[in-house]
Design a protein around this motif. Structure first.
Motif, PDB file in Angstrom:
ATOM      1  N   SER A 111      97.894  35.330   1.544  1.00 58.78           N
ATOM      2  CA  SER A 111      96.460  35.116   1.581  1.00 58.78           C
ATOM      3  C   SER A 111      95.953  35.053   3.019  1.00 58.78           C
ATOM      4  CB  SER A 111      96.129  33.803   0.877  1.00 58.78           C
ATOM      5  OG  SER A 111      96.751  32.729   1.581  1.00 58.78           O
ATOM      6  N   GLN A 112      94.628  34.836   3.147  1.00 60.71           N
ATOM      7  CA  GLN A 112      94.041  34.690   4.469  1.00 60.71           C
ATOM      8  C   GLN A 112      94.600  33.455   5.170  1.00 60.71           C
ATOM      9  OE1 GLN A 112      92.087  36.748   6.181  1.00 60.71           O
ATOM     10  NE2 GLN A 112      92.289  35.339   7.913  1.00 60.71           N
ATOM     11  N   SER A 113      94.836  32.396   4.407  1.00 57.62           N
ATOM     12  CA  SER A 113      95.420  31.189   4.975  1.00 57.62           C
ATOM     13  C   SER A 113      96.816  31.455   5.507  1.00 57.62           C
ATOM     14  CB  SER A 113      95.483  30.084   3.914  1.00 57.62           C
ATOM     15  OG  SER A 113      96.202  28.961   4.384  1.00 57.62           O
ATOM     16  N   PHE A 114      97.613  32.222   4.773  1.00 54.89           N
ATOM     17  CA  PHE A 114      98.969  32.566   5.220  1.00 54.89           C
ATOM     18  C   PHE A 114      98.911  33.327   6.543  1.00 54.89           C
ATOM     19  CE2 PHE A 114     102.276  35.858   5.389  1.00 54.89           C
ATOM     20  CZ  PHE A 114     103.419  35.062   5.383  1.00 54.89           C
ATOM     21  N   LYS A 115      98.015  34.280   6.653  1.00 56.33           N
ATOM     22  CA  LYS A 115      97.903  35.081   7.872  1.00 56.33           C
ATOM     23  C   LYS A 115      97.391  34.240   9.044  1.00 56.33           C
ATOM     24  CE  LYS A 115      97.055  39.304   5.218  1.00 56.33           C
ATOM     25  NZ  LYS A 115      96.081  40.361   4.873  1.00 56.33           N
ATOM     26  N   SER A 116      96.403  33.381   8.787  1.00 57.33           N
ATOM     27  CA  SER A 116      95.865  32.552   9.864  1.00 57.33           C
ATOM     28  C   SER A 116      96.899  31.554  10.373  1.00 57.33           C
ATOM     29  CB  SER A 116      94.629  31.789   9.365  1.00 57.33           C
ATOM     30  OG  SER A 116      93.595  32.668   9.004  1.00 57.33           O
ATOM     31  N   SER A 117      97.740  31.048   9.464  1.00 59.04           N
ATOM     32  CA  SER A 117      98.739  30.056   9.853  1.00 59.04           C
ATOM     33  C   SER A 117      99.751  30.619  10.843  1.00 59.04           C
ATOM     34  CB  SER A 117      99.463  29.522   8.617  1.00 59.04           C
ATOM     35  OG  SER A 117      98.576  28.818   7.785  1.00 59.04           O
ATOM     36  N   SER A 118     100.060  31.907  10.716  1.00 59.96           N
ATOM     37  CA  SER A 118     101.034  32.507  11.627  1.00 59.96           C
ATOM     38  C   SER A 118     100.504  32.543  13.052  1.00 59.96           C
ATOM     39  CB  SER A 118     101.388  33.925  11.170  1.00 59.96           C
ATOM     40  OG  SER A 118     100.301  34.815  11.347  1.00 59.96           O
ATOM     41  N   GLN A 119      99.185  32.511  13.207  1.00 57.42           N
ATOM     42  CA  GLN A 119      98.596  32.467  14.539  1.00 57.42           C
ATOM     43  C   GLN A 119      98.459  31.034  15.038  1.00 57.42           C
ATOM     44  OE1 GLN A 119      94.950  34.884  14.778  1.00 57.42           O
ATOM     45  NE2 GLN A 119      95.537  35.856  12.862  1.00 57.42           N
ATOM     46  N   GLY A 120      98.163  30.105  14.131  1.00 60.91           N
ATOM     47  CA  GLY A 120      97.873  28.748  14.531  1.00 60.91           C
ATOM     48  C   GLY A 120      99.079  27.878  14.845  1.00 60.91           C
ATOM     49  N   TRP A 121     100.131  27.952  13.999  1.00 63.99           N
ATOM     50  CA  TRP A 121     101.248  27.030  14.165  1.00 63.99           C
ATOM     51  C   TRP A 121     101.991  27.175  15.496  1.00 63.99           C
ATOM     52  CZ3 TRP A 121     101.137  22.698  12.067  1.00 63.99           C
ATOM     53  CH2 TRP A 121     100.779  22.506  10.729  1.00 63.99           C
ATOM     54  N   PRO A 122     102.275  28.382  15.995  1.00 68.43           N
ATOM     55  CA  PRO A 122     102.960  28.463  17.301  1.00 68.43           C
ATOM     56  C   PRO A 122     102.195  27.760  18.413  1.00 68.43           C
ATOM     57  CG  PRO A 122     103.105  30.565  16.188  1.00 68.43           C
ATOM     58  CD  PRO A 122     102.162  29.721  15.377  1.00 68.43           C
ATOM     59  N   MET A 123     100.870  27.891  18.416  1.00 67.67           N
ATOM     60  CA  MET A 123     100.067  27.234  19.438  1.00 67.67           C
ATOM     61  C   MET A 123     100.062  25.721  19.233  1.00 67.67           C
ATOM     62  SD  MET A 123      96.039  27.756  20.387  1.00 67.67           S
ATOM     63  CE  MET A 123      96.286  29.501  20.712  1.00 67.67           C
ATOM     64  N   ILE A 124      99.915  25.270  17.975  1.00 72.57           N
ATOM     65  CA  ILE A 124      99.871  23.835  17.687  1.00 72.57           C
ATOM     66  C   ILE A 124     101.192  23.166  18.051  1.00 72.57           C
ATOM     67  CG2 ILE A 124      99.750  22.147  15.811  1.00 72.57           C
ATOM     68  CD1 ILE A 124      97.799  24.170  14.422  1.00 72.57           C
ATOM     69  N   LEU A 125     102.312  23.771  17.640  1.00 75.46           N
ATOM     70  CA  LEU A 125     103.618  23.178  17.907  1.00 75.46           C
ATOM     71  C   LEU A 125     103.954  23.216  19.400  1.00 75.46           C
ATOM     72  CD1 LEU A 125     105.603  24.581  14.855  1.00 75.46           C
ATOM     73  CD2 LEU A 125     104.690  22.272  15.166  1.00 75.46           C
ATOM     74  N   SER A 126     103.546  24.271  20.080  1.00 75.18           N
ATOM     75  CA  SER A 126     103.741  24.323  21.536  1.00 75.18           C
ATOM     76  C   SER A 126     102.936  23.221  22.216  1.00 75.18           C
ATOM     77  CB  SER A 126     103.314  25.691  22.075  1.00 75.18           C
ATOM     78  OG  SER A 126     104.125  26.719  21.562  1.00 75.18           O
TER      79      SER A 126
END
Length: 272
Positions: free
Chosen positions: A231-246
Motif C-alpha cells: 500500500s501507500q503506507s508500505f511505500k512511505s515507510s521505506s522512506q521514513g524508517w531509515p531516516m527516523i532510526l538514523s
C-alpha cells in the motif's frame, strides 16, 4: 572503543562489503525483492558455489547491510538500508539533500515484484543502555527530536497510543499489543486515512521494536509488517524508517539531531 572509532570501523566494513561486484548483485536482488532464501539468492550467482554465496552473505551481514530472519525451516535475507543512510547523512546530505531524499525513495518506486508478506526489517547498533533506548521510543522528549512528533500513551497492553503534531492533530495511532520494558514493544500502526492518497484498511500494519543489550551497546531490531498489500503506507515507510532510526541513533550517541530537518508538511505527507 570510542564512538568515532566505532563509526570508522562501521564505514570501513560497509565499503569493504560494497567493493565486491558479487555482493552488490546480492544487494540488488534484495533491493528488488526482500525476504529471499539462500536458494533464491544462489540463482543470481549461477557460476558460484553455495559456499561462495554464503561467504558473501556473511560479509554483508557483518557490515549490517543484510539481516536474516527465520521463517519456519527457512532463513530469509533482508536488505538493511540503515548503515547506508548513516553514511549519506554524514557526508552527502550536507551538499545534496534533495538527491539523497530521492535516492532513499528508490526502493519503494522500483519494487514491482509483489511480496507475499510486505514488510520492512531494520537492524542497528546504538551505544546506549536498554533503559535509555526504551525511553527514547516512548517519550516525547526524544520522539520530538528524531521523529518530529509527540507521543502519548500509558504504554500498557491493550492501551491506545497517538503520535501527534504540535497543533494536536494526529499523525499515527494504534493499540499496544505487547509490552515488555525495556526489551520489546509491539503496536498496531494506523493513520487518519485519506482515500485521495491511497489510504484505507490495507494501510493498517504492525510495528515491533526489539532491544537486545550487548557489551557497551544495544542491538535494536525494528520490523514493520502486517500489510495486506504493498500500500501507500508500505511505500512511505521505506522512506521514513531509515531516516527516523538514523536520527534515533545519532541523538542517543551524540545528543544532537541529524543535520537533515524534516518539516511538518513532510511528515504529514508521509502519514497519508
Amino acid at each position: 572503543m570510542t564512538i568515532r572509532s566505532r563509526i570508522v570501523s562501521l564505514v570501513e566494513a560497509i565499503f569493504k562489503a560494497l567493493s565486491d561486484p558479487h555482493r552488490r548483485l546480492l544487494l540488488d536482488a534484495l533491493f528488488e525483492r526482500d525476504g529471499q532464501t539462500l536458494l533464491e539468492l544462489e540463482a543470481r550467482l549461477p557460476k558460484m558455489t553455495r559456499f561462495g554465496v554464503m561467504k558473501h552473505l556473511r560479509v554483508l551481514e557483518a557490515a549490517g547491510l543484510v539481516i536474516t530472519l527465520r521463517s519456519g525451516r527457512e532463513k530469509l535475507h533482508f536488505l538493511n538500508p540503515v548503515p547506508i543512510r548513516l553514511i549519506l547523512d554524514r557526508w552527502i546530505s550536507k551538499y545534496a539533500q534533495p538527491w539523497v531524499e530521492a535516492m532513499v525513495g528508490l526502493k519503494s518506486d522500483l519494487e514491482e515484484t509483489k511480496m507475499s508478506e510486505p514488510r520492512h526489517f531494520y537492524e542497528l547498533y546504538i551505544r546506549t543502555t536498554p533503559e535509555k533506548l526504551w525511553q527514547a521510543i516512548i517519550s516525547s522528549e526524544f520522539t520530538k527530536r528524531y521523529f518530529n512528533l509527540n507521543v502519548e500513551s500509558d504504554w500498557k497492553k491493550g492501551a491506545q497510543y497517538r503520535y501527534t503534531f504540535d497543533d494536536g492533530s494526529v499523525a499515527h495511532f494504534g493499540t499496544i499489543l505487547e509490552v515488555n520494558p525495556p526489551r520489546k514493544l509491539v503496536q498496531t500502526f494506523e493513520h487518519n486515512y485519506s482515500e485521495a492518497h491511497g489510504g484505507g484498511p490495507d494501510d493498517r500494519s504492525r510495528v515491533t521494536w526489539e532491544i537486545e543489550p550487548m557489551v557497551g551497546v544495544c542491538k535494536l531490531t525494528l520490523i514493520h509488517d502486517g500489510w495486506k498489500r504493498e500500500s501507500q503506507s508500505f511505500k512511505s515507510s521505506s522512506q521514513g524508517w531509515p531516516m527516523i532510526l538514523s536520527g534515533l541513533k545519532t541523538l542517543l550517541e551524540t545528543g544532537e539531531k541529524l543535520p537533515i530537518e524534516v518539516g511538518v508538511d513532510d511528515v504529514k505527507a508521509a502519514a497519508r
